[in-house]
Scaffold this motif. Structure first.
Motif, PDB file in Angstrom:
ATOM      1  N   ILE A  62       0.922  -1.295   0.211  1.00 36.61           N
ATOM      2  CA  ILE A  62      -0.132   0.301   0.158  1.00 36.61           C
ATOM      3  C   ILE A  62       0.967   1.270  -0.012  1.00 36.61           C
ATOM      4  CG2 ILE A  62      -2.022  -0.706   0.699  1.00 36.61           C
ATOM      5  CD1 ILE A  62      -0.641   0.527   3.702  1.00 36.61           C
TER       6      ILE A  62
ATOM      7  N   SER B 295       1.355   3.745  -3.204  1.00 36.63           N
ATOM      8  CA  SER B 295       0.063   4.570  -3.839  1.00 36.63           C
ATOM      9  C   SER B 295      -0.345   5.293  -2.318  1.00 36.63           C
ATOM     10  CB  SER B 295      -1.252   3.041  -4.153  1.00 36.63           C
ATOM     11  OG  SER B 295      -1.366   2.724  -3.445  1.00 36.63           O
ATOM     12  N   VAL B 296       0.064   5.114  -0.958  1.00 40.26           N
ATOM     13  CA  VAL B 296      -0.385   6.633  -0.591  1.00 40.26           C
ATOM     14  C   VAL B 296       0.688   6.765   0.346  1.00 40.26           C
ATOM     15  CG1 VAL B 296      -2.909   5.104  -0.378  1.00 40.26           C
ATOM     16  CG2 VAL B 296      -1.243   4.410   0.842  1.00 40.26           C
TER      17      VAL B 296
ATOM     18  N   GLN C 287      -5.584  -0.840  10.700  1.00 40.02           N
ATOM     19  CA  GLN C 287      -6.388  -1.555   9.680  1.00 40.02           C
ATOM     20  C   GLN C 287      -7.608  -1.078  10.179  1.00 40.02           C
ATOM     21  OE1 GLN C 287      -3.615  -2.408   7.540  1.00 40.02           O
ATOM     22  NE2 GLN C 287      -2.459  -1.575   9.488  1.00 40.02           N
TER      23      GLN C 287
ATOM     24  N   PRO D 229      -4.764  -3.953  -3.872  1.00 38.81           N
ATOM     25  CA  PRO D 229      -4.650  -4.253  -2.569  1.00 38.81           C
ATOM     26  C   PRO D 229      -4.949  -4.991  -1.807  1.00 38.81           C
ATOM     27  CG  PRO D 229      -5.145  -2.309  -3.469  1.00 38.81           C
ATOM     28  CD  PRO D 229      -5.767  -3.335  -4.668  1.00 38.81           C
TER      29      PRO D 229
ATOM     30  N   ASP E 208      -5.762  -4.955   2.323  1.00 41.30           N
ATOM     31  CA  ASP E 208      -5.020  -4.152   3.538  1.00 41.30           C
ATOM     32  C   ASP E 208      -6.355  -4.101   4.088  1.00 41.30           C
ATOM     33  OD1 ASP E 208      -7.403  -3.096   1.402  1.00 41.30           O
ATOM     34  OD2 ASP E 208      -6.863  -1.088   1.414  1.00 41.30           O
TER      35      ASP E 208
ATOM     36  N   GLY F 213      -9.154  -3.024   4.737  1.00 38.77           N
ATOM     37  CA  GLY F 213      -9.966  -0.406   3.961  1.00 38.77           C
ATOM     38  C   GLY F 213      -8.974  -0.005   4.541  1.00 38.77           C
TER      39      GLY F 213
ATOM     40  N   ILE G 215      -7.051   1.538   2.468  1.00 35.73           N
ATOM     41  CA  ILE G 215      -6.429   2.434   1.317  1.00 35.73           C
ATOM     42  C   ILE G 215      -8.036   2.955   1.372  1.00 35.73           C
ATOM     43  CG2 ILE G 215      -6.253   2.918  -0.944  1.00 35.73           C
ATOM     44  CD1 ILE G 215      -4.577   0.591  -1.185  1.00 35.73           C
ATOM     45  N   LYS G 216      -8.270   3.140   1.044  1.00 31.94           N
ATOM     46  CA  LYS G 216     -10.216   3.599   0.452  1.00 31.94           C
ATOM     47  C   LYS G 216     -11.176   3.918   2.247  1.00 31.94           C
ATOM     48  CE  LYS G 216     -10.013   2.474  -3.803  1.00 31.94           C
ATOM     49  NZ  LYS G 216      -9.961   4.077  -4.477  1.00 31.94           N
ATOM     50  N   LEU G 217     -10.709   3.293   3.368  1.00 31.15           N
ATOM     51  CA  LEU G 217     -11.930   3.903   4.436  1.00 31.15           C
ATOM     52  C   LEU G 217     -10.300   3.926   5.580  1.00 31.15           C
ATOM     53  CD1 LEU G 217     -13.479   0.061   4.275  1.00 31.15           C
ATOM     54  CD2 LEU G 217     -14.142   2.345   3.709  1.00 31.15           C
ATOM     55  N   ASN G 218      -8.889   4.578   5.481  1.00 34.60           N
ATOM     56  CA  ASN G 218      -8.733   5.428   7.096  1.00 34.60           C
ATOM     57  C   ASN G 218      -9.167   6.296   6.297  1.00 34.60           C
ATOM     58  OD1 ASN G 218      -7.311   5.012   8.320  1.00 34.60           O
ATOM     59  ND2 ASN G 218      -5.491   4.416   7.482  1.00 34.60           N
TER      60      ASN G 218
END
Length: 257
Positions: A142, A145-146, A215, A247, A249, A251, A253-256
């Motif tokens: 991850i 990309s972040v 996470q 990913p 992960d 959640g 990338i999308k949910l953090n």
């Protein structure tokens, strides 16, 4: 569905510990003939012994993936007696630090394994895959990309793995070579335990809980979960997938945030 790799020959770098060991174990269970490229001889031989004890087929090759000539020699030797079907570029090292406390030596060390090591393996295996097609699966992160705090060199290296994946997938479409990558978030491996024990003595349980809760799903991933995804992506059932990052992960990338 149980994905089969029967009659397939797979090379897995860093395949004797953590995520890599989970992948080699899962591939062997799926009836692949697995070649483990591993720097640590003791770990490599132990992984092979465990796979063989469970009825699988595995071979150990001591290898420093940053050594171009050594990698090519080993992969060429495997290809003499086998049609190589799969390469999993899993070998990698970590580094903690921002740009100011990342020395030139730190950067070179991370680059040599995480970037050059992946290049070396792809360079060596592609000529053997071009005649019959095959699969290359890279282990990104991850962090490719972040933004991840204090992971400057590591993030740089995994960003390179991500873009190498896209490039190889594009260049070898007509040769039937699929290339994808997996981007895990934090996965509970011996490395994580060692990091916590070294840096937070006496607070191991507290830090493990804290890292788990970073996470969104509330826990770290399991090596076996990454291995199951790797198995699918290297199976015939994934034959329509190439040039894609996956990913895994919890959640992140999308949910953090």
């Amino acid at each position: 569905m149980s994905f089969s790799l029967e009659n397939k020959v797979a090379i897995v770098t860093g395949g004797a510990s953590g995520i890599g060991k989970a992948i080699t174990t899962r591939f062997a269970e799926a009836k692949a003939k697995v070649h483990i490229l591993e720097f640590n001889e003791e770990h490599g031989k132990q992984a092979v012994a465990e796979i063989e004890a469970n009825g699988g087929s595995a071979f150990f090759h001591q290898c420093d993936v940053s050594d171009h000539d050594q990698v090519k020699s080993i992969i060429d030797s495997i290809a003499l007696d086998n049609k190589i079907d799969i390469l999993v570029n899993n070998a990698g090292i970590a580094h903690v630090g921002n740009v100011e406390n990342t020395t030139e030596e730190d950067l070179d060390r991370v680059y040599s394994v995480n970037v050059k090591g992946v290049y070396n393996c792809i360079y060596a295996v592609v000529p053997h895959l071009k005649s019959n097609g095959g699969i290359i699966l890279n282990m990104a992160s991850i962090a490719s990309s972040v933004g991840i705090s204090d992971r400057f060199a590591y993030s740089m290296s995994k960003g390179a793995v991500l873009t190498m994946t896209y490039s190889v997938a594009k260049d070898y479409l007509d040769d039937g070579i699929r290339c994808n990558c997996i981007s895990p978030a934090r996965v509970h491996t011996p490395f994580v335990d060692g990091f916590i024990n070294k840096n937070y003595p006496g607070k191991e349980a507290e830090m493990f809980d804290k890292l788990s809760k970073t996470q969104p799903i509330g826990r770290m991933g399991k090596p076996e979960e990454v291995a199951n995804l790797a198995l699918y992506l290297c199976s015939d059932e994934a034959s329509f997938i190439t040039g894609t990052d996956f990913p895994i992960d919890g959640g992140f990338i999308k949910l953090n945030g």
